[in-house]
Design a protein around this motif. Structure first.
Motif, PDB file in Angstrom:
ATOM      1  N   GLU A 105       0.824  -1.202   0.000  1.00 49.25           N
ATOM      2  CA  GLU A 105       0.000   0.000   0.000  1.00 49.25           C
ATOM      3  C   GLU A 105       0.862   1.257   0.000  1.00 49.25           C
ATOM      4  O   GLU A 105       0.554   2.236  -0.696  1.00 49.25           O
ATOM      5  N   ALA A 106       1.940   1.247   0.784  1.00 49.22           N
ATOM      6  CA  ALA A 106       2.839   2.407   0.828  1.00 49.22           C
ATOM      7  C   ALA A 106       3.490   2.626  -0.536  1.00 49.22           C
ATOM      8  O   ALA A 106       3.608   3.774  -0.998  1.00 49.22           O
TER       9      ALA A 106
ATOM     10  N   ILE B  87       2.270   1.697  -3.471  1.00 47.91           N
ATOM     11  CA  ILE B  87       1.229   2.181  -4.383  1.00 47.91           C
ATOM     12  C   ILE B  87       1.033   3.686  -4.204  1.00 47.91           C
ATOM     13  O   ILE B  87       0.974   4.439  -5.183  1.00 47.91           O
ATOM     14  N   LYS B  88       0.952   4.116  -2.961  1.00 47.28           N
ATOM     15  CA  LYS B  88       0.777   5.544  -2.677  1.00 47.28           C
ATOM     16  C   LYS B  88       1.957   6.351  -3.232  1.00 47.28           C
ATOM     17  O   LYS B  88       1.769   7.408  -3.835  1.00 47.28           O
ATOM     18  N   GLU B  89       3.157   5.833  -3.023  1.00 47.59           N
ATOM     19  CA  GLU B  89       4.359   6.506  -3.519  1.00 47.59           C
ATOM     20  C   GLU B  89       4.344   6.620  -5.040  1.00 47.59           C
ATOM     21  O   GLU B  89       4.637   7.675  -5.606  1.00 47.59           O
TER      22      GLU B  89
ATOM     23  N   LYS C 159       1.727   6.500  -7.070  1.00 45.89           N
ATOM     24  CA  LYS C 159       0.674   7.422  -7.499  1.00 45.89           C
ATOM     25  C   LYS C 159       1.128   8.872  -7.355  1.00 45.89           C
ATOM     26  O   LYS C 159       0.862   9.696  -8.227  1.00 45.89           O
ATOM     27  N   ALA C 160       1.809   9.189  -6.264  1.00 44.29           N
ATOM     28  CA  ALA C 160       2.311  10.549  -6.062  1.00 44.29           C
ATOM     29  C   ALA C 160       3.342  10.904  -7.122  1.00 44.29           C
ATOM     30  O   ALA C 160       3.335  12.014  -7.663  1.00 44.29           O
TER      31      ALA C 160
END
Length: 65
Positions: free
Chosen positions: A45-46, A48-50, A52-53
């Motif tokens: 999840e971390a 994926i967030k990275e 996307k950013a």
């Protein structure tokens, strides 16, 4: 990823005490595996967030956007 193979089924214990001990051990193994899987999910999840950013930043820097 590697294929998942369920753990082998332990032989049936001979006494109630043996069965209880075996089940408590098995529960501990499952709890350890669950914690490991939850940590892996958190890491994914971390990431994926990275990603996307990073995508959002790169899209914002492209001319014409």
């Amino acid at each position: 990823m590697y294929p998942y193979y369920p753990p082998p089924v332990p032989p049936t214990p001979q006494s109630l005490e043996d069965e209880l001990a075996a089940l408590e051990d098995y529960k501990k193994e499952l709890e350890d595996e669950k914690a490991s899987i939850e940590q892996e999910i958190s890491d994914v999840e971390a990431r994926i967030k990275e990603l996307k950013a990073m995508l959002e930043r790169s899209r914002g820097k492209q001319p014409g956007t």
